[in-house]
Structure formats: C-alpha cells, structure tokens
Write a protein that holds these residues in place. Structure first.
Motif, PDB file in Angstrom:
ATOM      1  N   LEU A  39       0.811  -1.217   0.000  1.00 37.29           N
ATOM      2  CA  LEU A  39       0.000   0.000   0.000  1.00 37.29           C
ATOM      3  C   LEU A  39       0.848   1.273   0.000  1.00 37.29           C
ATOM      4  N   GLY A  40       2.166   1.114   0.095  1.00 37.94           N
ATOM      5  CA  GLY A  40       3.061   2.262   0.068  1.00 37.94           C
ATOM      6  C   GLY A  40       3.160   3.022   1.381  1.00 37.94           C
ATOM      7  N   LEU A  41       2.798   2.368   2.510  1.00 30.67           N
ATOM      8  CA  LEU A  41       2.840   3.053   3.806  1.00 30.67           C
ATOM      9  C   LEU A  41       4.260   3.196   4.320  1.00 30.67           C
ATOM     10  N   PHE A  42       5.111   2.244   3.994  1.00 33.57           N
ATOM     11  CA  PHE A  42       6.540   2.286   4.331  1.00 33.57           C
ATOM     12  C   PHE A  42       7.228   1.150   3.578  1.00 33.57           C
ATOM     13  N   SER A  43       8.538   1.076   3.674  1.00 26.27           N
ATOM     14  CA  SER A  43       9.282  -0.056   3.121  1.00 26.27           C
ATOM     15  C   SER A  43       9.823  -0.878   4.283  1.00 26.27           C
ATOM     16  N   MET A  44      10.340  -2.043   3.981  1.00 33.10           N
ATOM     17  CA  MET A  44      10.894  -2.877   5.046  1.00 33.10           C
ATOM     18  C   MET A  44      12.173  -2.269   5.629  1.00 33.10           C
ATOM     19  N   GLU A  45      12.775  -1.344   4.910  1.00 32.96           N
ATOM     20  CA  GLU A  45      14.004  -0.703   5.412  1.00 32.96           C
ATOM     21  C   GLU A  45      13.724   0.641   6.071  1.00 32.96           C
ATOM     22  N   THR A  46      12.467   0.992   6.234  1.00 28.78           N
ATOM     23  CA  THR A  46      12.124   2.253   6.899  1.00 28.78           C
ATOM     24  C   THR A  46      12.509   2.194   8.372  1.00 28.78           C
ATOM     25  N   PRO A  47      13.232   3.183   8.884  1.00 26.21           N
ATOM     26  CA  PRO A  47      13.510   3.239  10.327  1.00 26.21           C
ATOM     27  C   PRO A  47      12.204   3.402  11.105  1.00 26.21           C
ATOM     28  N   ILE A  48      12.054   2.660  12.182  1.00 32.36           N
ATOM     29  CA  ILE A  48      10.787   2.718  12.922  1.00 32.36           C
ATOM     30  C   ILE A  48      10.560   4.085  13.550  1.00 32.36           C
ATOM     31  N   ASN A  49      11.631   4.831  13.827  1.00 29.11           N
ATOM     32  CA  ASN A  49      11.465   6.165  14.405  1.00 29.11           C
ATOM     33  C   ASN A  49      10.932   7.180  13.397  1.00 29.11           C
ATOM     34  N   ASP A  50      10.909   6.786  12.111  1.00 24.19           N
ATOM     35  CA  ASP A  50      10.243   7.627  11.104  1.00 24.19           C
ATOM     36  C   ASP A  50       8.729   7.439  11.153  1.00 24.19           C
ATOM     37  N   ILE A  51       8.266   6.434  11.888  1.00 26.31           N
ATOM     38  CA  ILE A  51       6.841   6.111  11.961  1.00 26.31           C
ATOM     39  C   ILE A  51       6.268   6.405  13.340  1.00 26.31           C
ATOM     40  N   LEU A  52       6.985   6.032  14.377  1.00 28.33           N
ATOM     41  CA  LEU A  52       6.450   6.046  15.743  1.00 28.33           C
ATOM     42  C   LEU A  52       6.263   7.461  16.294  1.00 28.33           C
ATOM     43  N   PRO A  53       5.291   7.636  17.191  1.00 31.80           N
ATOM     44  CA  PRO A  53       5.094   8.941  17.844  1.00 31.80           C
ATOM     45  C   PRO A  53       6.048   9.151  19.022  1.00 31.80           C
ATOM     46  N   PHE A  54       6.821   8.121  19.383  1.00 30.57           N
ATOM     47  CA  PHE A  54       7.858   8.227  20.414  1.00 30.57           C
ATOM     48  C   PHE A  54       9.103   7.526  19.880  1.00 30.57           C
ATOM     49  N   GLU A  55      10.259   7.864  20.414  1.00 33.54           N
ATOM     50  CA  GLU A  55      11.506   7.296  19.907  1.00 33.54           C
ATOM     51  C   GLU A  55      11.866   6.003  20.630  1.00 33.54           C
ATOM     52  N   VAL A  56      12.402   5.070  19.841  1.00 32.40           N
ATOM     53  CA  VAL A  56      12.982   3.848  20.394  1.00 32.40           C
ATOM     54  C   VAL A  56      14.463   3.877  20.058  1.00 32.40           C
ATOM     55  N   ILE A  57      15.285   4.078  21.090  1.00 28.05           N
ATOM     56  CA  ILE A  57      16.730   4.224  20.918  1.00 28.05           C
ATOM     57  C   ILE A  57      17.447   3.073  21.602  1.00 28.05           C
ATOM     58  N   HIS A  58      18.268   2.368  20.855  1.00 28.39           N
ATOM     59  CA  HIS A  58      19.105   1.312  21.439  1.00 28.39           C
ATOM     60  C   HIS A  58      20.160   1.991  22.306  1.00 28.39           C
ATOM     61  N   PRO A  59      20.170   1.746  23.623  1.00 32.43           N
ATOM     62  CA  PRO A  59      21.063   2.503  24.505  1.00 32.43           C
ATOM     63  C   PRO A  59      22.542   2.285  24.239  1.00 32.43           C
ATOM     64  N   SER A  60      22.909   1.110  23.717  1.00 39.68           N
ATOM     65  CA  SER A  60      24.327   0.848  23.429  1.00 39.68           C
ATOM     66  C   SER A  60      24.743   1.321  22.045  1.00 39.68           C
ATOM     67  N   TYR A  61      23.761   1.567  21.177  1.00 41.57           N
ATOM     68  CA  TYR A  61      24.032   2.013  19.802  1.00 41.57           C
ATOM     69  C   TYR A  61      23.033   3.102  19.427  1.00 41.57           C
ATOM     70  N   PRO A  62      23.085   4.235  20.077  1.00 40.00           N
ATOM     71  CA  PRO A  62      22.073   5.283  19.864  1.00 40.00           C
ATOM     72  C   PRO A  62      22.052   5.855  18.451  1.00 40.00           C
ATOM     73  N   GLU A  63      23.147   5.702  17.711  1.00 35.82           N
ATOM     74  CA  GLU A  63      23.196   6.228  16.340  1.00 35.82           C
ATOM     75  C   GLU A  63      22.674   5.238  15.314  1.00 35.82           C
ATOM     76  N   GLU A  64      22.481   3.991  15.725  1.00 33.43           N
ATOM     77  CA  GLU A  64      22.017   2.949  14.802  1.00 33.43           C
ATOM     78  C   GLU A  64      20.485   2.940  14.741  1.00 33.43           C
ATOM     79  N   GLN A  65      19.946   2.932  13.529  1.00 35.07           N
ATOM     80  CA  GLN A  65      18.493   2.923  13.345  1.00 35.07           C
ATOM     81  C   GLN A  65      17.953   1.493  13.354  1.00 35.07           C
TER      82      GLN A  65
END
Length: 404
Positions: free
Chosen positions: A96-122
């Motif tokens: 449906l074109g809502l996103f791709s499988m490679e879309t970062p989840i933080n581009d979708i979510l209303p709150f951020e999910v950050i990996h604490p050991s790798y904060p720069e990795e999406q």
C-alpha cells in the motif's frame, strides 16, 4: 484344536481390519487413543493442501466441567502464531506504500525507540520482522502484558504453587492501549524501561526472538495506516478470507464458541488478554486458522488475493545468516518476516501461552500442511508435551501416507 482355530480366526479378523483401515481411520484411531490419556483436556486437528481440507476433527473437551466437546470450531487464543498476521500486515502495508521494510521505525512512531548501546544505529522494520532489532523481552516487564478479564473473581488458592505465584503477579496488571504499553517499555521515561530491554549487540547483528519487537511492528502498522492494528487486520485479512470466528478480543467472537483453557492440573485458567496483543493475542479456531493458512499458501504460489506472490515469498523465505545466529553450523531453523522457514522447506509457526499450545506448519515437499490446537498447558509440562508430540507424529504419518 477348536480353541486354537477360534484364536487363529480372531487374529486373522484383527489383521484384516487393520489392513482395511483407511489413512483417515488410522489417524482418527491414534488421535482418539491419545485423547483418552491424561494430559490434554481437548485438542483439534486439520490437515490440508492449499485448496482442500483433507482431515478435520476435535477431541476431548472445550469445557470438561460441562462436557462440552472440543471441535474444529472451538475458539481460544493461538499464541505466537499471531505473529504471522503481523508479517502479512507488514507486507500489505508495503504494497500500500505506507513504508518499506528498510524504513527506520522512528520515522513512523510517535515516540523514539533508541538502542542505549548504539544510539546512532536505526532500528528498521526488517530488524523487527526478523527478530534482529536488538530488542529483548524481560520477564518482569513483559509479564505485565497479561491482563486477567475479571481479576476480582480469581481464586488463586485452587492452583498449584507455581501457577498460583504466577497468577498472583497477574492480578496486579492493568489493561493498557497498545501504544501506551509500548511507550512504557521503550521510552526512557517509561515505567518499564530498562537498558536490559535491549541486547548489547547492534540492530541487525544478532537474532533474538522478541515478543515486544513483534508488538512494536504491529503498532508501526497501525500508526502508519491511521488505524489500530486490529482494524487493519480486520480489513485486509479477516474480511478477505471470510473467517467467521477470529479477532483480537473476546468481544469480537461468539462467546459460546470459546473454550476454557486449563493448567497442568486441569484446572481452568481465568480468561486473559494481552496489552501487547499483536505478538500473541489472536483468538480463532482450527477451521478459521486453516482457511487463513490456505489463503497464505495460495499467495505463496501466486493464486491468493491478500498478497502478491512476490510479497508472500519475500515474507516466508528465510533471511538469517549463521553470523546472526552466532553459530558456526548451518542454520536449520530460519526466519522470514515473522514466519519460520527451515532448511527442509517447512513453513509456519507455533504458539504457547498459559493454557494453550498451537502448531501451524506446511511441508513444501509434499504440499501438505497441518494445524494442531490444544486448550491445555504444555509449557513445562512433560506429560502434555509428549502427547502433543505423539499427536503430531500421527499427523505426519498420515500426511506421508496420503502423499505417496
């Protein structure tokens, strides 16, 4: 001599009857025998090709106190087979074109999910769908997902010590909307947030099965579509397959079709739901899931209606490497997008929760699948586990016999 002759005649009669049994009769005899043993209160079975249901039958009780039979229309939650519906919904969202499988989840979510050991990795949708996001379940937090329907009416004294201890913890849980629950787990200001909600490995690096990751994927679909995940699956899966008794809540299904689910000691559990419902909260019957499985296999072979063939194949084909499994050996059990796919071309998933176990697998070499449901606790219950294995062995023998 007369006695010997009679004995021989009886033996010949028994042998002839055994020879005359059809594969269906043989399977029924084995399953009926299993149902009479102690360990499983009730169970249901189907064997199917993509186009035909070859065998379907229930055994034992959906409600043993009231002697209500377990049938292929009996409904209860199906555990982690629910995750395959997340996989299908992801591929539909991509179509449906809502996103791709490679879309970062933080581009979708209303709150951020950050990996604490790798904060720069999406973390991407693919990471969630292949259980390589770096997210892990923690028991003390994940158990808060289970919510008893009527906690004030629960008497934990009727259960064995371990079950009573577990139930006592559940009595304190409160129902939350999916987004609220996930915010509490993943946001740094959430009540369930801990650094150990994440692995020490980077997103994409290591496979670790994660219920919370699956729930998060379901939530991403809801946010991207502007609907709840339950509404999305209703529109794009349930209504398309025309499954009668299926849904993410008790309110969406005829209450008369529900089974009771039972503990190790065959005492009925209170009904419960999941705050993280996309990961394991779907309720349906053997027949309902069989219709779904047939549709998905038809999509895989280019004859379905829900997904395009390319989407279905991408979803079901294994994608993980030996490195992601942290193994030097060949990967036997692999994952597509929330679908298992092992090296013998067996496709499907299983599920287990308090009071239930479910199996849904398709054997591509013989083009036959099978589904098994039980309303009995199998987790850490060796007697019940042996009976489930015996049932599955009987089903496999039947499949191999009719595939000749």
């Amino acid at each position: 001599m007369k006695k010997t002759a009679i004995t021989l005649l009886l033996l010949i009669t028994v042998l002839l009857n055994a020879i005359a049994q059809t594969p269906e009769e043989t399977l029924h005899h084995k399953l009926d025998s299993i149902s009479k043993q102690k360990g499983l209160v009730g169970f249901g079975v189907s064997v199917f090709s993509p186009d035909t249901i070859l065998y379907k039958k229930g055994y034992g009780y959906a409600d043993k106190e009231n002697k209500k039979p377990y049938t292929v229309n009996t409904v209860h939650n199906i555990g982690s087979i629910s995750k395959t519906f997340v996989g299908v919904s992801l591929m539909k969202a991509v179509e449906l074109g809502l996103f791709s499988m490679e879309t970062p989840i933080n581009d979708i979510l209303p709150f951020e999910v950050i990996h604490p050991s790798y904060p720069e990795e999406q973390i991407t949708i693919t990471h969630l769908a292949t259980h390589t996001s770096g997210i892990q379940d923690t028991d003390e937090s994940y158990d808060r997902s289970y919510v008893l329907e009527n906690p004030k009416n629960v008497d934990i004294s009727i259960y064995d010590r371990e079950t009573a201890k577990y139930m006592k913890n559940l009595l304190e849980n409160e129902a939350m909307e999916l987004g609220v629950f996930l915010h509490e787990y993943f946001s740094t200001d959430g009540s369930m947030y801990q650094k150990k909600n994440f692995l020490k490995t980077a997103p994409g690096e290591r496979y670790t099965y994660s219920n919370m990751g699956a729930a998060l994927a379901g939530y991403c679909i809801g946010v991207a579509s502007g609907k709840s995940f339950s509404e999305f699956t209703q529109e794009h899966i349930f209504d398309k397959v025309k499954i009668k008794d299926i849904g993410w809540s008790y309110n969406s299904i005829d209450v008369n079709n529900f089974a009771k689910t039972y503990s190790d000691t065959s005492i009925a559990f209170p009904r419960y739901s999941l705050n993280s419902y996309p990961d394991g909260g779907l309720c349906t019957s053997v027949l309902g899931l069989t219709k779904y499985a047939q549709e998905m296999l038809n999509c895989y072979y280019g004859k379905g209606t829900i997904l395009k063939q390319d989407s279905a194949k991408e979803m079901m084909i294994g994608k993980l490497t030996k490195q992601q499994y942290n193994s030097k050996k060949e990967v036997k059990d692999n994952y597509g997008y929330f679908w298992e796919h092992n090296r013998n071309n067996i496709i499907g998933h299983n599920g287990a929760d308090p009071g239930i176990m479910t199996l849904m697998y398709y054997y591509e070499d013989i083009k036959l699948g099978a589904i098994f449901f039980t309303n009995s606790n199998v987790i850490d219950n060796p007697e019940a586990a042996k009976l489930v294995q015996a049932s599955w062995n009987a089903i496999r023998a039947y499949q191999n016999e009719i595939a000749k």
